[in-house]
Design a protein around this motif. Structure first.
Motif, PDB file in Angstrom:
ATOM      1  N   MET A  22       0.793  -0.971  -0.059  1.00 57.21           N
ATOM      2  CA  MET A  22      -0.187   0.074   0.011  1.00 57.21           C
ATOM      3  C   MET A  22       0.976   1.290   0.200  1.00 57.21           C
ATOM      4  SD  MET A  22      -3.202   1.325   2.620  1.00 57.21           S
ATOM      5  CE  MET A  22      -4.059   0.081   2.219  1.00 57.21           C
ATOM      6  N   THR A  23       0.401   2.233  -0.821  1.00 60.88           N
ATOM      7  CA  THR A  23       1.252   3.507  -0.925  1.00 60.88           C
ATOM      8  C   THR A  23       0.869   4.406   0.494  1.00 60.88           C
ATOM      9  OG1 THR A  23       0.964   3.501  -3.229  1.00 60.88           O
ATOM     10  CG2 THR A  23       1.505   5.492  -2.310  1.00 60.88           C
ATOM     11  N   LYS A  24       2.398   4.689   0.645  1.00 61.61           N
ATOM     12  CA  LYS A  24       2.383   5.422   2.199  1.00 61.61           C
ATOM     13  C   LYS A  24       2.444   6.826   1.834  1.00 61.61           C
ATOM     14  CE  LYS A  24       4.754   4.078   5.773  1.00 61.61           C
ATOM     15  NZ  LYS A  24       5.619   3.573   6.663  1.00 61.61           N
ATOM     16  N   VAL A  25       1.565   7.610   2.239  1.00 53.75           N
ATOM     17  CA  VAL A  25       1.658   9.255   2.146  1.00 53.75           C
ATOM     18  C   VAL A  25       1.524   9.855   3.271  1.00 53.75           C
ATOM     19  CG1 VAL A  25       0.325  11.071   0.967  1.00 53.75           C
ATOM     20  CG2 VAL A  25       0.214   9.167  -0.303  1.00 53.75           C
ATOM     21  N   LEU A  26       2.397  11.056   3.344  1.00 56.03           N
ATOM     22  CA  LEU A  26       2.745  11.689   4.544  1.00 56.03           C
ATOM     23  C   LEU A  26       2.038  13.035   4.167  1.00 56.03           C
ATOM     24  CD1 LEU A  26       3.653  12.455   7.458  1.00 56.03           C
ATOM     25  CD2 LEU A  26       5.937  12.983   6.387  1.00 56.03           C
ATOM     26  N   ILE A  27       0.977  13.557   4.904  1.00 56.15           N
ATOM     27  CA  ILE A  27       0.503  14.773   4.650  1.00 56.15           C
ATOM     28  C   ILE A  27       0.998  15.761   5.910  1.00 56.15           C
ATOM     29  CG2 ILE A  27      -1.614  16.278   4.535  1.00 56.15           C
ATOM     30  CD1 ILE A  27      -3.087  13.853   3.922  1.00 56.15           C
ATOM     31  N   ILE A  28       1.664  16.824   5.797  1.00 59.12           N
ATOM     32  CA  ILE A  28       2.076  17.711   6.603  1.00 59.12           C
ATOM     33  C   ILE A  28       1.444  19.217   6.194  1.00 59.12           C
ATOM     34  CG2 ILE A  28       4.294  18.792   7.459  1.00 59.12           C
ATOM     35  CD1 ILE A  28       5.808  16.853   5.970  1.00 59.12           C
ATOM     36  N   GLU A  29       0.479  19.389   7.387  1.00 57.95           N
ATOM     37  CA  GLU A  29      -0.324  20.661   6.948  1.00 57.95           C
ATOM     38  C   GLU A  29      -0.784  21.057   8.371  1.00 57.95           C
ATOM     39  OE1 GLU A  29      -2.641  23.440   6.084  1.00 57.95           O
ATOM     40  OE2 GLU A  29      -2.164  22.191   4.028  1.00 57.95           O
ATOM     41  N   ASP A  30      -0.853  22.513   8.714  1.00 58.50           N
ATOM     42  CA  ASP A  30      -1.405  22.955   9.995  1.00 58.50           C
ATOM     43  C   ASP A  30      -2.961  23.214  10.001  1.00 58.50           C
ATOM     44  OD1 ASP A  30      -0.691  25.067   8.204  1.00 58.50           O
ATOM     45  OD2 ASP A  30      -0.582  26.343   9.995  1.00 58.50           O
ATOM     46  N   GLU A  31      -3.571  23.394   8.705  1.00 62.90           N
ATOM     47  CA  GLU A  31      -5.030  23.773   8.957  1.00 62.90           C
ATOM     48  C   GLU A  31      -5.875  22.265   8.853  1.00 62.90           C
ATOM     49  OE1 GLU A  31      -6.390  26.031   5.681  1.00 62.90           O
ATOM     50  OE2 GLU A  31      -4.616  26.915   5.361  1.00 62.90           O
ATOM     51  N   GLU A  32      -6.652  22.351  10.160  1.00 64.51           N
ATOM     52  CA  GLU A  32      -7.200  21.184  10.275  1.00 64.51           C
ATOM     53  C   GLU A  32      -8.195  20.757   9.290  1.00 64.51           C
ATOM     54  OE1 GLU A  32      -7.611  17.728  12.806  1.00 64.51           O
ATOM     55  OE2 GLU A  32      -6.106  19.671  13.044  1.00 64.51           O
ATOM     56  N   LEU A  33      -8.947  21.720   8.940  1.00 66.79           N
ATOM     57  CA  LEU A  33      -9.939  21.442   7.927  1.00 66.79           C
ATOM     58  C   LEU A  33      -9.400  20.653   6.621  1.00 66.79           C
ATOM     59  CD1 LEU A  33     -12.786  24.071   8.045  1.00 66.79           C
ATOM     60  CD2 LEU A  33     -13.221  21.811   8.374  1.00 66.79           C
ATOM     61  N   MET A  34      -8.304  21.235   6.115  1.00 68.33           N
ATOM     62  CA  MET A  34      -7.411  20.856   4.810  1.00 68.33           C
ATOM     63  C   MET A  34      -6.911  19.481   5.165  1.00 68.33           C
ATOM     64  SD  MET A  34      -6.443  21.453   1.946  1.00 68.33           S
ATOM     65  CE  MET A  34      -6.879  22.982   1.817  1.00 68.33           C
TER      66      MET A  34
END
Length: 126
Positions: free
Chosen positions: A1-13
């Motif tokens: 399975m492809t592992k994606v890291l999301i780095i984002e400070d906006e909770e809704l986003m």
């Protein structure tokens, strides 16, 4: 399975990205600021990183620099999200080695298409 890291400070986003990518079958990991993102990058490997630019503690550009200067990570595709479409920032991101740049607001479907493109490319080269 492809592992994606999301780095984002906006909770809704971050919630919207997580929901959509999980729905499409990706193994999604989250970091809510750049420092947390670098910690996760140092302790695990990812097939793709999606990062915001403007974040507390460590900026997205610093995250990109960290990834692209590390021999073990430098081939990892990075998509940058930003509400600042300033040409200077876009150019700096590409000079650091970012693979794609998406200006907020954006269509989640478009992001998913770009994610699939990078995952396919990575599969072809491995």
């Amino acid at each position: 399975m492809t592992k994606v890291l999301i780095i984002e400070d906006e909770e809704l986003m971050i919630k919207a990205l997580e929901f959509r990518l999980k729905k499409d079958g990706y193994d999604v990991h989250l970091a809510r600021d750049g420092a947390q993102g670098i910690e996760k990058l140092n302790s695990d490997s990812f097939d793709l990183v999606i990062t915001d630019i403007m974040m507390p503690f460590v900026s997205g550009l610093e995250v990109v620099s960290h990834i692209k200067s590390n021999p073990m990570m430098k081939e990892t595709p990075v998509i940058v999200l930003s509400s600042i479409g300033l040409e200077r920032v876009v150019m700096e991101a590409f000079e650091l080695g970012v693979d794609d740049f998406i200006t907020k607001p954006f269509n989640l479907g478009e992001l998913v298409i770009r994610v699939k493109k990078f995952v396919r490319q990575k599969d072809v080269f491995n």
